[in-house]
Structures are given as C-alpha cells and as structure tokens.
Scaffold this active site. Structure first.
Site, PDB file in Angstrom:
ATOM      1  N   THR A 146       0.832  -1.210   0.000  1.00 34.92           N
ATOM      2  CA  THR A 146       0.000   0.000   0.000  1.00 34.92           C
ATOM      3  C   THR A 146       0.866   1.260   0.000  1.00 34.92           C
ATOM      4  O   THR A 146       0.578   2.226  -0.708  1.00 34.92           O
ATOM      5  CB  THR A 146      -0.892   0.015   1.270  1.00 34.92           C
ATOM      6  OG1 THR A 146      -1.550  -1.252   1.376  1.00 34.92           O
ATOM      7  CG2 THR A 146      -1.925   1.121   1.201  1.00 34.92           C
ATOM      8  N   ASN A 150      -1.639   5.998  -4.638  1.00 28.01           N
ATOM      9  CA  ASN A 150      -0.856   4.780  -4.873  1.00 28.01           C
ATOM     10  C   ASN A 150      -1.264   3.996  -6.119  1.00 28.01           C
ATOM     11  O   ASN A 150      -1.106   2.785  -6.185  1.00 28.01           O
ATOM     12  CB  ASN A 150      -0.824   3.894  -3.614  1.00 28.01           C
ATOM     13  CG  ASN A 150      -2.203   3.434  -3.184  1.00 28.01           C
ATOM     14  OD1 ASN A 150      -3.196   3.749  -3.838  1.00 28.01           O
ATOM     15  ND2 ASN A 150      -2.271   2.685  -2.101  1.00 28.01           N
ATOM     16  N   HIS A 205      -5.922   0.010  -7.124  1.00 29.04           N
ATOM     17  CA  HIS A 205      -6.627  -0.728  -6.069  1.00 29.04           C
ATOM     18  C   HIS A 205      -6.741  -2.185  -6.484  1.00 29.04           C
ATOM     19  O   HIS A 205      -6.972  -2.473  -7.661  1.00 29.04           O
ATOM     20  CB  HIS A 205      -8.047  -0.173  -5.878  1.00 29.04           C
ATOM     21  CG  HIS A 205      -8.955  -1.117  -5.146  1.00 29.04           C
ATOM     22  ND1 HIS A 205      -8.944  -1.243  -3.782  1.00 29.04           N
ATOM     23  CD2 HIS A 205      -9.863  -2.018  -5.599  1.00 29.04           C
ATOM     24  CE1 HIS A 205      -9.829  -2.166  -3.425  1.00 29.04           C
ATOM     25  NE2 HIS A 205     -10.398  -2.653  -4.510  1.00 29.04           N
TER      26      HIS A 205
END
Ligand code: ATP
Ligand code: MG
Length: 139
Positions: A93, A114, A117
């Site tokens: 993550t 980031n 998902h």
C-alpha cells in the site's frame, strides 16, 4: 471450484498521468485476462460507499475525496489465484515499501496516491465487481 477473479481500479492520479496503458500492459503480461473494463468517475457518495469499511479511519475523507476527484479505470480480472497474485503484482500500500517491479513501485506517488486498487479477498472481489458491473458488461 475456487473463485478465480479479482477487481481492480486505476486510481485518478494514474489515469490523469496517462499511466493506464502501461499498467494494463503489466497486468495482461502477468497472465490476467480482462473480463470487464470501463472508464468511469465515482461521485463522492459512491466513493464513501465503496470504502465504507474504512469510514472510521483518519484518512477516510482524504481517500474518498481523492477517489472521486477524476476518472478511473475499473476492471474485473481473471487468473488462477487472482486476488493474491494481483496483490503481489501491485505491491505494498505504501509505495516506499513496495517491491521492485511492482505497479505501485513504478507508478505510485504516495500512500494515498498509490496508483491502483486491488481486492483483498474473494468475498470483496465479488462485492466490488458487482458495485461496478452488470452481467451484460462481463465477458
Ligand atoms: P486498496 O484497497 O486501495 O487496494 P490496500 O488494500 O493496499 O489498498 P487499504 O488498507 O485497503 O490498502 O487502504 C485503502 C486505501 O486507503 C489505500 O490504497 C490508500 O490509498 C489509503 N490509505 C491506507 N492507509 C493510509 C494511510 N495511513 N494514509 C493515507 N492513506 C491511506
Ligand atoms: Mg484494500
């Protein structure tokens, strides 16, 4: 029969930076097949619903406003051991902790930005796929 699908999103920052193409290339090169895919944009309410499990976290407001800040790519992917293998392909993550060669190592900018998902369980893969796709949109 084991469930062999996962759900993924290319988050707004990665889409905005035009990284959708190379990210999808990494995914198909890793052996995942596209079962469904669309470009869409979450409303603030939809982002809150999607991430409801995190509603008590300090980062919920930032997360949901970011996830509704622009277009995303949503997709259902198929492969043996899809959930675990996709989590491995995207990396940790926190991009600072992501392994070399992972999608987040290459394309994530920060913990909240980031890049992608990936579902964390078969159960959530099903729930998340149903959140975005009707039967008619799956192939
Ligand atoms: P995702 O669900 O997006 O695939 P994940 O499963 O690796 O990511 P979760 O714990 O489910 O991580 O957190 C969901 C998202 O919330 C993360 O992708 C990240 O964008 C954001 N997030 C998680 N922890 C933090 C944090 N400490 N600070 C800021 N944002 C965070
Ligand atoms: Mg998660």
């Amino acid at each position: 029969m084991p469930y062999n699908q996962t759900f993924m999103m290319i988050k707004p920052i990665a889409f905005r930076n035009n990284h959708a193409g190379p990210i999808l290339h990494m995914i198909t090169e890793a052996g995942f097949r596209l079962k469904a895919m669309k470009i869409t944009r979450l409303t603030a309410k939809q982002a809150c619903d999607f991430y409801a499990v995190h509603s008590d976290k300090y980062f919920y407001e930032e997360l949901t406003s970011f996830m509704s800040s622009g277009p995303i790519v949503a997709a259902i992917l198929e492969k043996e051991n899809a959930v675990a293998d996709f989590r491995k392909l995207i990396g940790a993550t926190d991009p600072a902790k992501a392994e070399e060669g992972t999608i987040r190592k290459l394309y994530a900018e920060s913990m909240s930005h980031n890049a992608v998902h990936g579902s964390d369980s078969d159960e959530n893969a099903l729930i998340e796929s149903d959140f975005f796709f009707s039967k008619m949109e799956r192939f």
